[in-house]
Design an enzyme around this catalytic site. Structure first.
Site, short mmCIF file in Angstrom:
data_model
loop_
_atom_site.label_atom_id
_atom_site.label_comp_id
_atom_site.label_asym_id
_atom_site.label_seq_id
_atom_site.Cartn_x
_atom_site.Cartn_y
_atom_site.Cartn_z
N ASP A 83 4.25 13.59 -6.75
CA ASP A 83 3.92 12.93 -5.48
C ASP A 83 3.76 13.92 -4.32
O ASP A 83 3.56 13.51 -3.17
CB ASP A 83 5.00 11.91 -5.11
N ARG A 108 11.65 11.92 -5.33
CA ARG A 108 10.91 12.83 -4.45
C ARG A 108 11.82 13.81 -3.70
O ARG A 108 11.33 14.62 -2.91
CB ARG A 108 10.05 12.03 -3.45
N ARG A 153 11.44 2.30 3.37
CA ARG A 153 11.84 3.68 3.11
C ARG A 153 12.71 4.26 4.23
O ARG A 153 13.87 4.59 4.02
CB ARG A 153 10.61 4.55 2.89
N HIS A 182 4.99 2.11 3.69
CA HIS A 182 5.07 3.15 4.72
C HIS A 182 4.22 2.69 5.91
O HIS A 182 3.17 2.07 5.72
CB HIS A 182 4.46 4.47 4.21
N CYS A 285 -1.98 9.58 3.56
CA CYS A 285 -0.83 10.07 2.79
C CYS A 285 -1.02 11.53 2.37
O CYS A 285 -0.06 12.27 2.23
CB CYS A 285 -0.62 9.24 1.53
#
Ligand code: ARG
Length: 294
Positions: A83, A108, A153, A182, A285
């Site tokens: 990611d 992550r 998140r 997000h 992103c």
């Protein structure tokens, strides 16, 4: 009696003139891209991904930024961190100060150090994060204000932390749809942070259905001129876009948003990152804005 001539056909009001502003971005080549775990509803580890296709699509975005005069820095991809291509989650930077991230998701956490090391090696003042937050994925600078997402998140505590670190007004917004986990999947910042004469009135586009009622009211009050994007365009990650104030880099599938942008005098630039959408990410992103210092 005098005969008045027929009124001239009314011209449509002219869309405001927009100016492209120079941007400096951080990107990460998706050399190790794959979907091997599931941390958002888009990811299906059973479905095969095509790393070569991801690389080609990513390259097209990189080339497009350069062709339009922007600068793109690269961070080396780390094997086993698929990611890492989503660099928006690598930090949040204003005026040369880079706040590192503290991922909510364990998968992550290995990215935290490489990103902070990169910022330090490139002359940024690095601030170690305390609370859980996922960087520019959830924090968006609009004019002088930071819009901050929570619900999936980043935590509310991190909003207080960024207010302290950057000494700016922080507006908390609650996300309610797991597909838009997000903030940068539900809001697109369209206008330059700073114009020729200082900070300009900045505008945004957003997906109303991604927010709770209270947050939606805040957005309506603060941004009465915002572009409201419909669910069909939101569902193809239309809002996950970057803008230089004139060129707005969006998914070619977001056709309604594309038309709305044109009406307002922006220039939509279409870049297809369909393969990277399998990991739950799009154009924004893959793009972290580097503000200040060099
Ligand atoms: N698979 C990544 C995750 O779920 C995608 C991150 C998308 N990034 C973003 N800024 N919205 O964390």
């Amino acid at each position: 009696m005098s005969l008045s001539s027929a009124p001239a056909a009314q011209a449509a009001p002219a869309a405001p003139a927009r100016t492209a502003q120079h941007r400096r971005y951080l990107m990460c080549r998706p050399e190790h891209f794959t979907v091997s775990y599931r941390i958002n509803p888009w990811m299906e580890p059973a479905k095969p991904t095509d790393t070569a296709k991801a690389l080609a699509q990513w390259q097209a975005l990189y080339d497009t930024y350069l062709a339009l005069g922007h600068e793109v820095e690269l961070i080396d991809p780390v094997p086993g961190l698929p990611d890492m291509v989503y660099t928006a989650n690598g930090g949040f930077i204003i005026d040369g100060r880079a706040l590192g991230v503290r991922f909510r998701v364990d998968e992550r956490r290995g990215e935290e150090r490489p990103f902070m090391d990169w910022f330090a090696a490139h002359g940024f003042d690095v601030v170690e994060p305390v609370s859980v937050q996922e960087g520019e994925g959830d924090f968006l600078l609009v004019g002088d204000t930071i819009l901050a997402g929570m619900g999936f998140r980043s935590t509310g505590d991190s909003h207080a932390e960024i207010a302290r670190v950057f000494d700016r007004e922080v507006v908390s917004l609650r996300l309610v749809d797991p597909r838009f986990y997000h903030l940068d999947t539900a809001i697109s910042v369209l206008d330059p942070v700073e114009g020729p004469g200082g900070v300009e009135k900045a505008n945004i586009a957003y997906l109303p259905s991604a927010f709770d009622d209270h947050s939606r009211r805040i957005l309506e009050e603060r941004y009465p001129d915002a572009i409201l994007v419909d669910d069909a365009d939101g569902a193809v990650f239309g809002l996950n876009s970057a803008s230089d104030g004139y060129n707005v880099f969006i998914s070619p599938r977001a056709t309604g948003f594309e038309a709305q942008l044109r009406e307002r005098g922006y220039n939509p630039v279409l870049v297809d990152l369909s393969e990277l959408l399998l990991g739950g990410g799009g154009i924004k992103c893959c793009t972290l804005e580097l503000r200040g210092k060099r």
